[in-house]
Design a protein around this motif. Structure first.
Motif, PDB file in Angstrom:
ATOM      1  N   PRO A   1       8.570  -3.217  -4.570  1.00  0.00           N
ATOM      2  CA  PRO A   1       7.931  -2.172  -3.796  1.00  0.00           C
ATOM      3  C   PRO A   1       6.264  -2.522  -4.106  1.00  0.00           C
ATOM      4  CG  PRO A   1       9.879  -1.255  -5.339  1.00  0.00           C
ATOM      5  CD  PRO A   1       9.521  -2.755  -5.508  1.00  0.00           C
ATOM      6  N   TRP A   2       5.956  -3.244  -4.951  1.00  0.00           N
ATOM      7  CA  TRP A   2       4.572  -3.621  -5.290  1.00  0.00           C
ATOM      8  C   TRP A   2       4.098  -4.880  -4.632  1.00  0.00           C
ATOM      9  CZ3 TRP A   2       2.110   0.284  -7.931  1.00  0.00           C
ATOM     10  CH2 TRP A   2       2.951   1.215  -8.240  1.00  0.00           C
ATOM     11  N   GLN A   3       4.834  -5.325  -3.783  1.00  0.00           N
ATOM     12  CA  GLN A   3       4.476  -6.670  -3.038  1.00  0.00           C
ATOM     13  C   GLN A   3       3.108  -6.581  -2.611  1.00  0.00           C
ATOM     14  OE1 GLN A   3       7.303  -8.010  -0.188  1.00  0.00           O
ATOM     15  NE2 GLN A   3       6.511 -10.341   0.032  1.00  0.00           N
ATOM     16  N   ALA A   4       3.005  -5.538  -1.666  1.00  0.00           N
ATOM     17  CA  ALA A   4       1.678  -5.530  -0.784  1.00  0.00           C
ATOM     18  C   ALA A   4       0.372  -4.828  -1.794  1.00  0.00           C
ATOM     19  CB  ALA A   4       1.778  -4.481   0.402  1.00  0.00           C
ATOM     20  N   ALA A   5       0.919  -4.456  -2.962  1.00  0.00           N
ATOM     21  CA  ALA A   5      -0.360  -3.985  -3.816  1.00  0.00           C
ATOM     22  C   ALA A   5      -1.124  -4.983  -4.326  1.00  0.00           C
ATOM     23  CB  ALA A   5       0.293  -2.854  -4.942  1.00  0.00           C
ATOM     24  N   PRO A   6      -2.363  -4.569  -4.800  1.00  0.00           N
ATOM     25  CA  PRO A   6      -3.360  -5.516  -5.499  1.00  0.00           C
ATOM     26  C   PRO A   6      -2.613  -5.956  -6.745  1.00  0.00           C
ATOM     27  CG  PRO A   6      -4.513  -3.598  -4.796  1.00  0.00           C
ATOM     28  CD  PRO A   6      -3.188  -3.311  -4.670  1.00  0.00           C
ATOM     29  N   ALA A   7      -2.984  -7.123  -7.232  1.00  0.00           N
ATOM     30  CA  ALA A   7      -2.284  -7.786  -8.492  1.00  0.00           C
ATOM     31  C   ALA A   7      -2.646  -6.715  -9.611  1.00  0.00           C
ATOM     32  CB  ALA A   7      -2.993  -9.096  -8.773  1.00  0.00           C
ATOM     33  N   TRP A   8      -3.514  -6.213  -9.817  1.00  0.00           N
ATOM     34  CA  TRP A   8      -3.816  -5.270 -10.896  1.00  0.00           C
ATOM     35  C   TRP A   8      -2.963  -4.211 -10.956  1.00  0.00           C
ATOM     36  CZ3 TRP A   8      -5.298  -0.346 -10.901  1.00  0.00           C
ATOM     37  CH2 TRP A   8      -5.828   0.110  -9.645  1.00  0.00           C
ATOM     38  N   LEU A   9      -2.952  -3.604  -9.838  1.00  0.00           N
ATOM     39  CA  LEU A   9      -1.933  -2.421  -9.532  1.00  0.00           C
ATOM     40  C   LEU A   9      -0.309  -2.768  -9.883  1.00  0.00           C
ATOM     41  CD1 LEU A   9      -2.098   0.669  -9.105  1.00  0.00           C
ATOM     42  CD2 LEU A   9      -1.800   0.029  -6.575  1.00  0.00           C
ATOM     43  N   ALA A  10       0.051  -3.754  -9.507  1.00  0.00           N
ATOM     44  CA  ALA A  10       1.392  -4.180  -9.559  1.00  0.00           C
ATOM     45  C   ALA A  10       1.691  -4.451 -10.969  1.00  0.00           C
ATOM     46  CB  ALA A  10       1.470  -5.573  -8.840  1.00  0.00           C
ATOM     47  N   ARG A  11       0.991  -4.498 -11.878  1.00  0.00           N
ATOM     48  CA  ARG A  11       1.182  -4.458 -13.284  1.00  0.00           C
ATOM     49  C   ARG A  11       1.406  -2.959 -13.909  1.00  0.00           C
ATOM     50  NH1 ARG A  11       1.031  -8.906 -15.827  1.00  0.00           N
ATOM     51  NH2 ARG A  11       1.064  -7.864 -17.887  1.00  0.00           N
ATOM     52  N   LEU A  12       1.216  -1.941 -13.189  1.00  0.00           N
ATOM     53  CA  LEU A  12       1.442  -0.613 -13.672  1.00  0.00           C
ATOM     54  C   LEU A  12       2.822  -0.251 -13.982  1.00  0.00           C
ATOM     55  CD1 LEU A  12      -0.040   2.213 -14.086  1.00  0.00           C
ATOM     56  CD2 LEU A  12       0.451   2.702 -11.916  1.00  0.00           C
ATOM     57  N   PRO A  13       3.737  -0.633 -13.179  1.00  0.00           N
ATOM     58  CA  PRO A  13       4.910  -0.427 -13.724  1.00  0.00           C
ATOM     59  C   PRO A  13       5.289  -0.871 -15.105  1.00  0.00           C
ATOM     60  CG  PRO A  13       5.116  -0.758 -11.343  1.00  0.00           C
ATOM     61  CD  PRO A  13       3.885  -1.289 -11.785  1.00  0.00           C
ATOM     62  N   ARG A  14       4.924  -2.184 -15.366  1.00  0.00           N
ATOM     63  CA  ARG A  14       5.158  -2.845 -16.590  1.00  0.00           C
ATOM     64  C   ARG A  14       4.256  -2.046 -17.731  1.00  0.00           C
ATOM     65  NH1 ARG A  14       4.612  -9.020 -16.388  1.00  0.00           N
ATOM     66  NH2 ARG A  14       6.395  -8.838 -14.750  1.00  0.00           N
ATOM     67  N   ALA A  15       3.220  -1.758 -17.251  1.00  0.00           N
ATOM     68  CA  ALA A  15       2.351  -1.115 -18.395  1.00  0.00           C
ATOM     69  C   ALA A  15       3.020   0.463 -18.787  1.00  0.00           C
ATOM     70  CB  ALA A  15       0.831  -0.700 -17.954  1.00  0.00           C
ATOM     71  N   LEU A  16       3.530   1.043 -17.708  1.00  0.00           N
ATOM     72  CA  LEU A  16       4.100   2.157 -17.744  1.00  0.00           C
ATOM     73  C   LEU A  16       5.345   2.175 -18.705  1.00  0.00           C
ATOM     74  CD1 LEU A  16       5.230   5.168 -17.038  1.00  0.00           C
ATOM     75  CD2 LEU A  16       5.862   4.414 -15.089  1.00  0.00           C
ATOM     76  N   GLY A  17       6.138   1.126 -18.404  1.00  0.00           N
ATOM     77  CA  GLY A  17       7.415   0.953 -19.226  1.00  0.00           C
ATOM     78  C   GLY A  17       7.023   0.477 -20.727  1.00  0.00           C
ATOM     79  N   ALA A  18       6.059  -0.309 -20.923  1.00  0.00           N
ATOM     80  CA  ALA A  18       5.479  -0.793 -22.431  1.00  0.00           C
ATOM     81  C   ALA A  18       4.933   0.888 -23.058  1.00  0.00           C
ATOM     82  CB  ALA A  18       4.415  -1.564 -22.379  1.00  0.00           C
TER      83      ALA A  18
END
Length: 415
Positions: free
Chosen positions: A192-209
């Motif tokens: 789902p984050w393929q078209a998102a900027p690289a920094w925004l694509a890290r949001l799910p991982r940060a949310l999980g952490a």
């Protein structure tokens, strides 16, 4: 011509027609079904499995108490199924509005497994683009959610009243969507984050952490309460006078509410506290005990507060720092970007936790046992603002550490 004994050098070529696109992956290892049939059949199987789980507790209680009418067991099974999907249930003459989130999560997981299996049955052509793959995922989700919701539409009016049917159907829709959407995405290997900027694509991982850190701290706080109040819990269980089967039923009931208990502990460690009816509140620095239900786990509720309670507030700080650090890690932000991106990660982690905690509120009766659960609206801002500030600090800390390490490496190379 080839002489006898000479190895053959013949080459066999098979040319496929231009309009025959090769599949992107092999056929599924399981028995093949058309994917719409798989989505329908396995989702209905998931709904049936949740019904069986809902019936397990009344059946066990019926075995323990032979005088219980069989019709009462059927009615209790239906009421537990309604409660699983967020509808207030009537159990033993008591109105129960507290959702057993353990069973609810099992229902979502079952719907996710059904959607993923349906995705495994789908064979897409090699030239299928992202739009086609997302349309395929939408088709799986649509059939799965529709099947589960229609099953609820049929079952809810039969086992409950019209007032119970409406929230149960809405809850069934949300639960099935919560499971089917990630199940279809994982099954079709979509990003789902393929078209998102690289920094925004890290949001799910940060949310999980961040949310994972909150969950770990909440579980730790709950375990400390259970261990330190073990004698009270055992005394409360002994006072109920239940036999072996009764103890098993009590354990199963408390396991069904285990995620609810974790969310309650999370509200405590974040500082908002937990309301225990109109007159009860447990929070750092404040304990007021009202009427509590005769359930052994409530023996873990502290009767006094102490300065050690404030130490649990560190859980939220660590969660925000973790979310912010993960958000900024492996990116190259400026000072301002590191701060606001880290703050965003902490804010989202806290907001998601507060949203989940909203579903852990409800009643276990009327009057003195009404309005149990995390305290709102205090939890909304205590789970977002402090975590956002800590997230900004976590992002700046990562950036500062990275710049310090780079400067040290330059000095070593220069020396």
């Amino acid at each position: 011509m080839r002489t006898p004994g000479e190895p053959s050098t013949d080459v066999s070529l098979t040319v496929a027609r231009a309009d025959e696109a090769a599949p992107t992956r092999p056929r599924p290892r399981w028995t093949y079904l058309p994917w719409p049939v798989a989505a329908l059949v396995w989702t209905l199987a998931a709904a049936a499995a949740i019904w069986v789980i809902s019936a397990a507790l009344p059946v066990a209680a019926w075995i323990a108490a032979a005088r219980t009418p069989a019709l009462a067991v059927v009615d209790a099974s239906g009421q537990i199924w309604l409660a699983t999907h967020g509808a207030p249930a009537q159990l033993g003459g008591v109105s129960v509005g507290l959702t057993p989130l353990g069973i609810t999560l099992l229902a979502a997981a079952a719907c996710g497994a059904a959607a993923r299996h349906a995705a495994d049955q789908m064979v897409l052509p090699a030239d299928a683009g992202p739009r086609a793959r997302w349309r395929a995922a939408a088709g799986i989700v649509g059939i799965s959610v529709a099947a589960y919701t229609v099953a609820a539409v049929i079952a809810a009016p039969i086992v409950g009243t019209s007032e119970q049917a409406v929230p149960a159907v809405m809850g069934a829709f949300l639960v099935s969507a919560l499971g089917a959407v990630p199940g279809a995405i994982l099954g079709l290997d979509l990003d789902p984050w393929q078209a998102a900027p690289a920094w925004l694509a890290r949001l799910p991982r940060a949310l999980g952490a961040g949310a994972g850190t909150l969950a770990a701290g909440s579980v730790l706080a709950l375990l400390v309460a259970l261990v330190s109040h073990g004698a009270q819990i055992q005394q409360l269980q002994d006072s109920l006078g239940v036999d072996g089967v009764g103890v098993a039923v009590l354990v199963a009931v408390q396991l069904a509410y285990a995620p609810t208990a974790v969310l309650w502990a999370g509200s405590f460690v974040l500082g908002a506290g937990v309301t225990l009816g109109p007159d009860g509140l447990v929070a750092p620095g404040q304990v007021t005990i009202g009427t509590l239900p005769a359930i052994p786990v409530f023996g873990a509720v502290p009767t006094t507060s102490g300065p050690q309670d404030w130490a649990w507030l560190a859980v939220g700080v660590v969660a925000g720092l973790t979310a912010g650090a993960v958000m900024v890690r492996r990116t190259r932000p400026t000072l301002l970007e590191a701060a606001w991106r880290g703050a965003l990660a902490g804010f989202v982690a806290g907001a998601v936790w507060a949203l989940a905690s909203w579903f852990a509120t409800g009643d276990l009766g009327s009057r003195a046992l009404a309005g149990l659960g995390p305290r709102f609206p205090e939890l909304w801002w205590l789970s977002t603002v402090p975590l956002a500030v800590a997230g900004a600090c976590g992002g700046l800390a990562v950036l500062g550490w990275r710049r310090t390490r780079a400067a040290r490496e330059r000095d070593q190379q220069a020396g």
